[in-house]
Design a protein around this motif. Structure first.
Motif, PDB file in Angstrom:
ATOM      1  N   ASP A   1     -22.896   2.790 -22.778  1.00 47.35           N
ATOM      2  CA  ASP A   1     -22.556   4.296 -22.727  1.00 47.35           C
ATOM      3  C   ASP A   1     -22.140   4.472 -23.941  1.00 47.35           C
ATOM      4  OD1 ASP A   1     -22.079   6.780 -21.456  1.00 47.35           O
ATOM      5  OD2 ASP A   1     -19.912   6.256 -22.247  1.00 47.35           O
ATOM      6  N   LYS A   2     -21.322   3.709 -24.660  1.00 44.76           N
ATOM      7  CA  LYS A   2     -20.763   3.962 -26.190  1.00 44.76           C
ATOM      8  C   LYS A   2     -22.033   3.839 -27.174  1.00 44.76           C
ATOM      9  CE  LYS A   2     -16.016   2.410 -25.321  1.00 44.76           C
ATOM     10  NZ  LYS A   2     -15.530   3.753 -25.439  1.00 44.76           N
TER      11      LYS A   2
ATOM     12  N   GLU B   1     -16.682   2.288 -31.179  1.00 41.81           N
ATOM     13  CA  GLU B   1     -16.700   4.226 -31.339  1.00 41.81           C
ATOM     14  C   GLU B   1     -17.464   4.719 -32.397  1.00 41.81           C
ATOM     15  OE1 GLU B   1     -15.892   5.742 -28.881  1.00 41.81           O
ATOM     16  OE2 GLU B   1     -14.542   4.672 -27.731  1.00 41.81           O
ATOM     17  N   LYS B   2     -17.262   3.805 -33.630  1.00 44.17           N
ATOM     18  CA  LYS B   2     -17.920   4.495 -35.037  1.00 44.17           C
ATOM     19  C   LYS B   2     -18.645   3.656 -35.637  1.00 44.17           C
ATOM     20  CE  LYS B   2     -14.075   7.742 -35.398  1.00 44.17           C
ATOM     21  NZ  LYS B   2     -13.021   8.307 -36.318  1.00 44.17           N
TER      22      LYS B   2
ATOM     23  N   ASP C   1     -25.136   4.450 -26.567  1.00 39.01           N
ATOM     24  CA  ASP C   1     -26.078   5.550 -26.308  1.00 39.01           C
ATOM     25  C   ASP C   1     -25.633   6.977 -26.791  1.00 39.01           C
ATOM     26  OD1 ASP C   1     -27.798   3.872 -24.608  1.00 39.01           O
ATOM     27  OD2 ASP C   1     -26.997   4.570 -22.831  1.00 39.01           O
ATOM     28  N   LYS C   2     -24.312   6.873 -27.101  1.00 41.09           N
ATOM     29  CA  LYS C   2     -23.783   8.271 -27.549  1.00 41.09           C
ATOM     30  C   LYS C   2     -23.894   8.216 -28.809  1.00 41.09           C
ATOM     31  CE  LYS C   2     -20.474   8.986 -23.676  1.00 41.09           C
ATOM     32  NZ  LYS C   2     -18.892   9.088 -23.349  1.00 41.09           N
ATOM     33  N   GLN C   3     -23.924   7.076 -29.860  1.00 47.76           N
ATOM     34  CA  GLN C   3     -24.529   7.065 -30.991  1.00 47.76           C
ATOM     35  C   GLN C   3     -25.928   6.875 -31.233  1.00 47.76           C
ATOM     36  OE1 GLN C   3     -21.430   4.438 -32.996  1.00 47.76           O
ATOM     37  NE2 GLN C   3     -20.642   3.927 -30.975  1.00 47.76           N
ATOM     38  N   GLY C   4     -26.784   6.924 -30.423  1.00 50.33           N
ATOM     39  CA  GLY C   4     -28.214   6.738 -30.707  1.00 50.33           C
ATOM     40  C   GLY C   4     -28.449   5.523 -30.963  1.00 50.33           C
TER      41      GLY C   4
END
Length: 317
Positions: A81-82, A312-313, A84-87
């Motif tokens: 999920d993490k 996260e980043k 996917d959110k960053q592509g």
């Protein structure tokens, strides 16, 4: 791959990474942890979450394996999920021994429900294969792979069955077999001035003593539905990606009685220019091994909240 520059692989640990209460912290913050354990428990017909809090049962192979599988898949679902959110999509997956089943679930080859049933039976087959035998596993440190294989061959001629079981990193090879055979190798290692550490395991994996279990596992795999991988999985047997379902199952069958080629798996990732490995599962064994390879790769364990937050980043790092 999108605009980010990271080339990422995800790996999943094997037996030995389990600890009592291993998922408690993450379960307080992510509903998917308990949901995943509920899904696995429903397939098995017993409460797998309860087993993660029962030291006696957690360390029985037939329970250890599905518990670790569920834990690793639960963490993977958070990690995915993490990412996917960053592509970001991993380029490869791999799992150490039992962890290969977690990798195959993550890749879409086999469902979680089918996988936990498989590894529960796998654990029982492994235990039954050596019932009544005195067996052992140990990590040999400071010798190269060929030296350890040679010592095992000498022991088989003179003492008892023993094989190189896990080629984990340069200078770390795990051996497995009868207690007499392993003890013979340990004495030889000591005579060479090197160190060996006996391991606390209930079953000697990845050695010829597992041949009967391997044959029966093939029958279980034949009756289990597998699909094409959505993400390539580097399998233990040959440190290769197998595309055909039949080849994936053959590699899983042979894996049980043949050594885990983890060093070669890590080298293959290095050759593919992987620059970050994310470990999905309890502990950080594979992250530590990643640092000790011929070509070290940065690794990130994810079993604690603070560790997960580092995901996260990734696109900014």
């Amino acid at each position: 791959m999108t605009e980010h520059n990271k080339r990422i692989a995800v790996v999943f640990p094997g037996q030995g990474s389990q600890t009592v209460g291993m998922m408690n912290e993450l379960a307080e913050h992510f509903e998917v942890i308990k949901a995943t354990f509920d899904e696995a428990s429903l397939a098995l017909g017993f409460d797998l979450w309860e087993i993660t809090h029962d030291e006696t049962r957690l360390h029985q192979t037939k329970f250890t394996q599905p518990a670790l599988l569920a834990a690793s898949v639960a963490i993977w679902r958070i990690v995915k999920d993490k990412l996917d959110k960053q592509g970001i999509s991993p380029l490869y997956l791999a799992g150490h021994s039992l962890g290969e089943y977690s990798a195959l679930v993550a890749s879409g080859v086999v469902s979680l429900s089918d996988a936990v049933k498989l590894v529960h039976e796998r654990g029982k087959l492994m235990t039954n294969a050596v019932a009544g035998m005195d067996t052992q596993m140990a990590a040999v440190l400071g010798l190269d792979d060929e030296q350890v294989v040679s010592l095992c061959d000498d022991a088989k001629d003179q003492a008892g069955s023993v094989n190189a079981a896990n080629f984990n990193s340069p200078g770390q090879v795990v051996i497995a077999g009868t207690q007499v055979g392993v003890s013979h190798v340990l004495s030889a290692v000591e005579n060479l001035g090197k160190k060996a550490v006996p391991l606390k395991v209930s079953v000697p994996s990845h050695c010829e003593l597992m041949n009967p279990a391997s044959q029966k596992l093939a029958e279980l795999l034949a009756d289990t539905s597998f699909h094409q991988a959505q993400i390539p999985v580097i399998q233990n047997r040959h440190a290769e990606v197998h595309r055909a379902v039949s080849d994936i199952k053959t590699a899983l069958t042979e894996q049980l009685s043949m050594p885990v080629q983890w060093s070669k798996t890590m080298q293959k990732m290095a050759e593919q220019h992987i620059d970050l490995i994310i470990e999905c599962g309890p502990g950080n064994v594979l992250s530590n091994l990643a640092k000790r390879q011929q070509t070290p790769i940065t690794a990130l364990p994810t079993d604690k909240l603070a560790r997960l937050e580092k995901l996260e980043k990734l696109h900014e790092s």
